[in-house]
Motif scaffolding. Structure first.
Motif, PDB file in Angstrom:
ATOM      1  N   GLY A 276      55.455  52.259  41.163  1.00  0.00           N
ATOM      2  CA  GLY A 276      55.127  53.538  41.806  1.00  0.00           C
ATOM      3  C   GLY A 276      54.893  54.667  40.827  1.00  0.00           C
ATOM      4  N   ARG A 277      54.587  54.347  39.567  1.00  0.00           N
ATOM      5  CA  ARG A 277      54.333  55.418  38.594  1.00  0.00           C
ATOM      6  C   ARG A 277      52.864  55.816  38.546  1.00  0.00           C
ATOM      7  NH1 ARG A 277      57.388  52.217  35.251  1.00  0.00           N
ATOM      8  NH2 ARG A 277      55.714  51.945  33.717  1.00  0.00           N
ATOM      9  N   VAL A 278      52.017  55.004  39.186  1.00  0.00           N
ATOM     10  CA  VAL A 278      50.601  55.368  39.214  1.00  0.00           C
ATOM     11  C   VAL A 278      50.041  54.997  40.599  1.00  0.00           C
ATOM     12  CG1 VAL A 278      49.807  53.202  38.128  1.00  0.00           C
ATOM     13  CG2 VAL A 278      48.444  55.245  37.853  1.00  0.00           C
ATOM     14  N   LEU A 279      49.228  55.914  41.127  1.00  0.00           N
ATOM     15  CA  LEU A 279      48.762  55.778  42.521  1.00  0.00           C
ATOM     16  C   LEU A 279      47.544  54.867  42.644  1.00  0.00           C
ATOM     17  CD1 LEU A 279      48.917  56.866  45.466  1.00  0.00           C
ATOM     18  CD2 LEU A 279      47.540  58.840  44.711  1.00  0.00           C
ATOM     19  N   PHE A 280      46.592  55.018  41.728  1.00  0.00           N
ATOM     20  CA  PHE A 280      45.366  54.213  41.738  1.00  0.00           C
ATOM     21  C   PHE A 280      45.284  53.445  40.420  1.00  0.00           C
ATOM     22  CE2 PHE A 280      44.200  58.135  44.142  1.00  0.00           C
ATOM     23  CZ  PHE A 280      44.084  57.545  45.391  1.00  0.00           C
ATOM     24  N   TYR A 281      44.966  52.162  40.522  1.00  0.00           N
ATOM     25  CA  TYR A 281      44.919  51.364  39.297  1.00  0.00           C
ATOM     26  C   TYR A 281      43.715  50.438  39.320  1.00  0.00           C
ATOM     27  CZ  TYR A 281      46.449  48.313  35.492  1.00  0.00           C
ATOM     28  OH  TYR A 281      46.520  47.598  34.317  1.00  0.00           O
ATOM     29  N   ARG A 282      42.910  50.512  38.278  1.00  0.00           N
ATOM     30  CA  ARG A 282      41.740  49.642  38.155  1.00  0.00           C
ATOM     31  C   ARG A 282      42.192  48.335  37.516  1.00  0.00           C
ATOM     32  NH1 ARG A 282      39.509  46.345  34.617  1.00  0.00           N
ATOM     33  NH2 ARG A 282      37.287  46.458  34.327  1.00  0.00           N
ATOM     34  N   ASN A 283      41.981  47.239  38.226  1.00  0.00           N
ATOM     35  CA  ASN A 283      42.303  45.946  37.598  1.00  0.00           C
ATOM     36  C   ASN A 283      41.466  44.829  38.212  1.00  0.00           C
ATOM     37  OD1 ASN A 283      43.455  44.232  35.748  1.00  0.00           O
ATOM     38  ND2 ASN A 283      45.508  44.233  36.644  1.00  0.00           N
ATOM     39  N   TRP A 284      41.599  43.639  37.630  1.00  0.00           N
ATOM     40  CA  TRP A 284      40.850  42.452  38.052  1.00  0.00           C
ATOM     41  C   TRP A 284      41.552  41.829  39.264  1.00  0.00           C
ATOM     42  CZ3 TRP A 284      36.736  42.815  34.992  1.00  0.00           C
ATOM     43  CH2 TRP A 284      36.868  43.274  33.679  1.00  0.00           C
ATOM     44  N   PRO A 285      40.857  40.874  39.920  1.00  0.00           N
ATOM     45  CA  PRO A 285      41.421  40.304  41.165  1.00  0.00           C
ATOM     46  C   PRO A 285      42.757  39.569  41.015  1.00  0.00           C
ATOM     47  CG  PRO A 285      39.110  39.658  40.877  1.00  0.00           C
ATOM     48  CD  PRO A 285      39.481  40.423  39.663  1.00  0.00           C
ATOM     49  N   TYR A 286      43.084  39.075  39.811  1.00  0.00           N
ATOM     50  CA  TYR A 286      44.322  38.278  39.682  1.00  0.00           C
ATOM     51  C   TYR A 286      45.545  39.078  40.139  1.00  0.00           C
ATOM     52  CZ  TYR A 286      46.478  40.801  35.828  1.00  0.00           C
ATOM     53  OH  TYR A 286      47.112  41.780  35.091  1.00  0.00           O
ATOM     54  N   GLN A 287      45.431  40.412  40.103  1.00  0.00           N
ATOM     55  CA  GLN A 287      46.593  41.248  40.452  1.00  0.00           C
ATOM     56  C   GLN A 287      46.983  41.091  41.927  1.00  0.00           C
ATOM     57  OE1 GLN A 287      47.041  45.237  38.864  1.00  0.00           O
ATOM     58  NE2 GLN A 287      47.500  46.057  40.888  1.00  0.00           N
ATOM     59  N   TYR A 288      46.023  40.703  42.764  1.00  0.00           N
ATOM     60  CA  TYR A 288      46.243  40.742  44.208  1.00  0.00           C
ATOM     61  C   TYR A 288      47.445  39.898  44.646  1.00  0.00           C
ATOM     62  CZ  TYR A 288      45.042  41.296  49.110  1.00  0.00           C
ATOM     63  OH  TYR A 288      45.072  41.619  50.448  1.00  0.00           O
ATOM     64  N   VAL A 289      47.467  38.612  44.251  1.00  0.00           N
ATOM     65  CA  VAL A 289      48.606  37.761  44.686  1.00  0.00           C
ATOM     66  C   VAL A 289      49.919  38.269  44.136  1.00  0.00           C
ATOM     67  CG1 VAL A 289      47.767  35.436  45.195  1.00  0.00           C
ATOM     68  CG2 VAL A 289      48.102  36.089  42.832  1.00  0.00           C
ATOM     69  N   LEU A 290      49.864  38.858  42.950  1.00  0.00           N
ATOM     70  CA  LEU A 290      51.112  39.332  42.332  1.00  0.00           C
ATOM     71  C   LEU A 290      51.628  40.565  43.080  1.00  0.00           C
ATOM     72  CD1 LEU A 290      49.956  38.814  38.647  1.00  0.00           C
ATOM     73  CD2 LEU A 290      51.400  37.304  40.002  1.00  0.00           C
ATOM     74  N   ASN A 291      50.714  41.452  43.467  1.00  0.00           N
ATOM     75  CA  ASN A 291      51.113  42.613  44.287  1.00  0.00           C
ATOM     76  C   ASN A 291      51.645  42.152  45.640  1.00  0.00           C
ATOM     77  OD1 ASN A 291      48.632  45.179  43.367  1.00  0.00           O
ATOM     78  ND2 ASN A 291      50.455  44.454  42.330  1.00  0.00           N
ATOM     79  N   GLU A 292      51.038  41.113  46.169  1.00  0.00           N
ATOM     80  CA  GLU A 292      51.508  40.623  47.475  1.00  0.00           C
ATOM     81  C   GLU A 292      52.958  40.186  47.413  1.00  0.00           C
ATOM     82  OE1 GLU A 292      48.764  37.631  48.890  1.00  0.00           O
ATOM     83  OE2 GLU A 292      48.200  38.947  50.542  1.00  0.00           O
ATOM     84  N   LYS A 293      53.346  39.670  46.247  1.00  0.00           N
ATOM     85  CA  LYS A 293      54.750  39.255  46.097  1.00  0.00           C
ATOM     86  C   LYS A 293      55.641  40.457  45.821  1.00  0.00           C
ATOM     87  CE  LYS A 293      53.933  34.656  44.451  1.00  0.00           C
ATOM     88  NZ  LYS A 293      53.017  34.416  43.356  1.00  0.00           N
ATOM     89  N   ALA A 294      55.159  41.349  44.944  1.00  0.00           N
ATOM     90  CA  ALA A 294      56.029  42.437  44.467  1.00  0.00           C
ATOM     91  C   ALA A 294      56.099  43.606  45.455  1.00  0.00           C
ATOM     92  CB  ALA A 294      55.531  42.932  43.115  1.00  0.00           C
ATOM     93  N   ILE A 295      54.977  43.974  46.054  1.00  0.00           N
ATOM     94  CA  ILE A 295      54.964  45.163  46.928  1.00  0.00           C
ATOM     95  C   ILE A 295      54.155  44.860  48.202  1.00  0.00           C
ATOM     96  CG2 ILE A 295      55.416  47.076  45.318  1.00  0.00           C
ATOM     97  CD1 ILE A 295      52.334  47.258  44.863  1.00  0.00           C
ATOM     98  N   PRO A 296      54.584  43.820  48.937  1.00  0.00           N
ATOM     99  CA  PRO A 296      53.794  43.437  50.115  1.00  0.00           C
ATOM    100  C   PRO A 296      53.644  44.593  51.101  1.00  0.00           C
ATOM    101  CG  PRO A 296      55.981  42.417  50.157  1.00  0.00           C
ATOM    102  CD  PRO A 296      55.823  43.053  48.810  1.00  0.00           C
ATOM    103  N   GLY A 297      52.448  44.753  51.647  1.00  0.00           N
ATOM    104  CA  GLY A 297      52.203  45.787  52.653  1.00  0.00           C
ATOM    105  C   GLY A 297      52.129  47.201  52.089  1.00  0.00           C
ATOM    106  N   LYS A 298      52.249  47.340  50.769  1.00  0.00           N
ATOM    107  CA  LYS A 298      52.294  48.695  50.201  1.00  0.00           C
ATOM    108  C   LYS A 298      51.085  49.010  49.330  1.00  0.00           C
ATOM    109  CE  LYS A 298      57.278  48.930  50.146  1.00  0.00           C
ATOM    110  NZ  LYS A 298      58.485  48.963  49.368  1.00  0.00           N
ATOM    111  N   PHE A 299      50.097  48.131  49.366  1.00  0.00           N
ATOM    112  CA  PHE A 299      48.939  48.366  48.496  1.00  0.00           C
ATOM    113  C   PHE A 299      47.668  47.938  49.222  1.00  0.00           C
ATOM    114  CE2 PHE A 299      47.345  44.190  47.166  1.00  0.00           C
ATOM    115  CZ  PHE A 299      48.322  43.373  47.736  1.00  0.00           C
ATOM    116  N   GLY A 300      46.553  48.383  48.700  1.00  0.00           N
ATOM    117  CA  GLY A 300      45.261  47.931  49.212  1.00  0.00           C
ATOM    118  C   GLY A 300      44.282  47.848  48.057  1.00  0.00           C
TER     119      GLY A 300
END
Ligand code: GLC
Length: 431
Positions: A276-300
């Motif tokens: 939660g230290r940065v609101l918008f982050y540019r990254n590649w698609p690999y981040q998606y599954v990892l965000n789903e584990k770490a912050i499910p429902g809190k990102f798009g």
């Protein structure tokens, strides 16, 4: 269209080692490779290794196990390198310089293919044994050098904008930003919320390494700038490039991009985003599954935001599999490369690691879209992605980009001066 034009333009340059556009100089006529083997000589069955950068989702071994089950006498051993693209490249160069057979099949960043091929670190592959018509958008060409295939794409990369949907929601915002102005307004709204006063608005890969080249290129391209003009001459000191680069430079100055972003490679930035230290982050698609584990429902995820009138255009990333010239069991390696770049493997890597496939059909498969609703957006991102300069001395070009532009990101130089410096360096680089 944009990519074709760019390739055609770059091909005119002596500096450029064009991939698709420049088809002379084939190297599959049985010439000796640096290993002393013959090009086209894929002999030797037995154990092999597969080498790539850190597997953040930790599912790669599961894919390799599938191969090992079916090939008990030709098992593949997994060698994992660091998370940093620069360190991975260096490890592969070191392996070739010492003529070691430790690395056999290598996951080669799209941007190293020309350089590795020119230095004969990789075997030319039998192009007609791969299904060119199944490959998607511009990815097939990333495996070619002088019209010969040196590495087969298995995972593409187009950047997306990850956003903290939970924080936007708290501020009453339901749609992600479409451009940089909206990003600013939305971040200001979030910063008014208790507990978020100091949140960084935007981050990308802005540590000094290959990722910064990708991010800097995106800014320069989005402003309408180019590194080289259509005749292949350095042309980065333009008002357009300055306008684009200013988004990053002014972003740091104003505190919209936090200073800590200067230390972000992919994973450092992901950690900041998840914390939660940065609101918008540019990254590649690999981040998606990892965000789903770490912050499910809190990102798009959303397309990269436009800069002014220019739609956000990703740098074209991705990884291809090639065979080291010093690999011992090249027959097995070739079979492995075919399997590893097949639909079955891509489907596994999409499902388990959210890696971007290289076959068209996987982007339109309803089951895949159900799991990853952003796939159509990603497909657009990759189709419109802009390749980095395709030059044999890519290592020098990317170092020049980072050396010249970094002082501007650090607030020590203006965008204009940094681009003038880069112009001089690019002019001085000859193949
Ligand atoms: C990703 C991209 C690759 C790029 C690297 C930069 O791995 O696929 O092309 O060079 O990021 O960090």
């Amino acid at each position: 269209m944009r990519i074709k034009k760019l390739l055609a333009g770059l091909a005119l340059s002596g500096l450029v080692i064009s991939m698709a556009a420049c088809s002379s100089g084939g190297s599959s006529g049985g010439a000796s490779t640096a290993s002393g083997g013959k090009d086209g000589d894929f002999s030797g069955h037995g154990p092999i290794t597969y080498v790539q950068g850190k597997d953040n989702a930790a599912k790669m071994q599961g894919l390799l196990d599938k191969w090992n089950e079916k090939h008990p006498d030709e098992k593949v051993k997994y060698i994992e390198l660091s998370t940093s693209a620069d360190e991975q490249r260096q490890a592969m160069i070191n392996n070739a310089q010492t003529k070691s057979d430790a690395f056999c099949v290598e996951s080669v960043d799209v941007v190293w293919v020309g350089e590795f091929a020119a230095h004969r670190m990789l075997m030319p592959l039998p192009k007609d044994q791969f299904p060119e018509d199944k490959f998607f958008g511009p990815v097939w060409q990333t495996g070619l050098y002088r019209d010969n295939m040196y590495a087969v794409p298995f995972s593409s990369d187009g950047a997306m904008l990850y956003y903290r949907s939970d924080f936007l929601k708290e501020a009453g915002i339901t749609e992600p930003p479409k451009n940089w102005d909206e990003m600013k307004t939305q971040c200001e709204a979030v910063r008014k919320l208790p507990g978020h006063e100091n949140i960084g608005c935007y981050g990308g890969q802005l540590a000094k390494y290959e990722g910064a080249t990708c991010n800097i290129s995106e800014a320069i391209n989005a402003g309408g700038g180019v590194f080289f003009d259509k005749d292949g001459k350095a042309k980065v000191n333009s008002a357009e490039a300055e306008k684009g680069l200013d988004y990053l430079v002014e972003g740091f100055k104003s505190g919209f991009i936090p200073k800590e972003a200067l230390t972000y490679k992919e994973e450092e930035g992901r950690a900041a985003f998840e914390a939660g230290r940065v609101l918008f982050y540019r990254n590649w698609p690999y981040q998606y599954v990892l965000n789903e584990k770490a912050i499910p429902g809190k990102f798009g995820v959303a397309p990269l935001p436009a800069m002014g009138d220019h739609p956000g255009a990703s740098t074209l990333g991705g990884h291809n599999v090639g065979i080291s010239s010093y690999c011992k069991n090249k027959a097995t390696a070739l079979d492995f490369v075919k399997w590893f770049s097949s639909e079955e493997s891509q489907q596994y890597l999409l499902k388990e690691e959210s890696l971007a496939p290289v076959y068209d059909k996987l982007y339109t498969d309803p089951e895949n879209i159900k799991q990853y609703p952003y796939l159509p957006t990603l497909a657009e991102s990759i189709k419109n992605a802009v390749p980095r300069p395709q030059v044999a001395k890519y290592g020098d070009v990317t170092a020049a980009i980072q050396d010249a532009i970094y002082p501007a990101l650090q607030g020590e130089k203006s965008s204009k001066d940094a681009l003038e410096d880069l112009q001089k360096k690019l002019e001085s680089l000859k193949d």
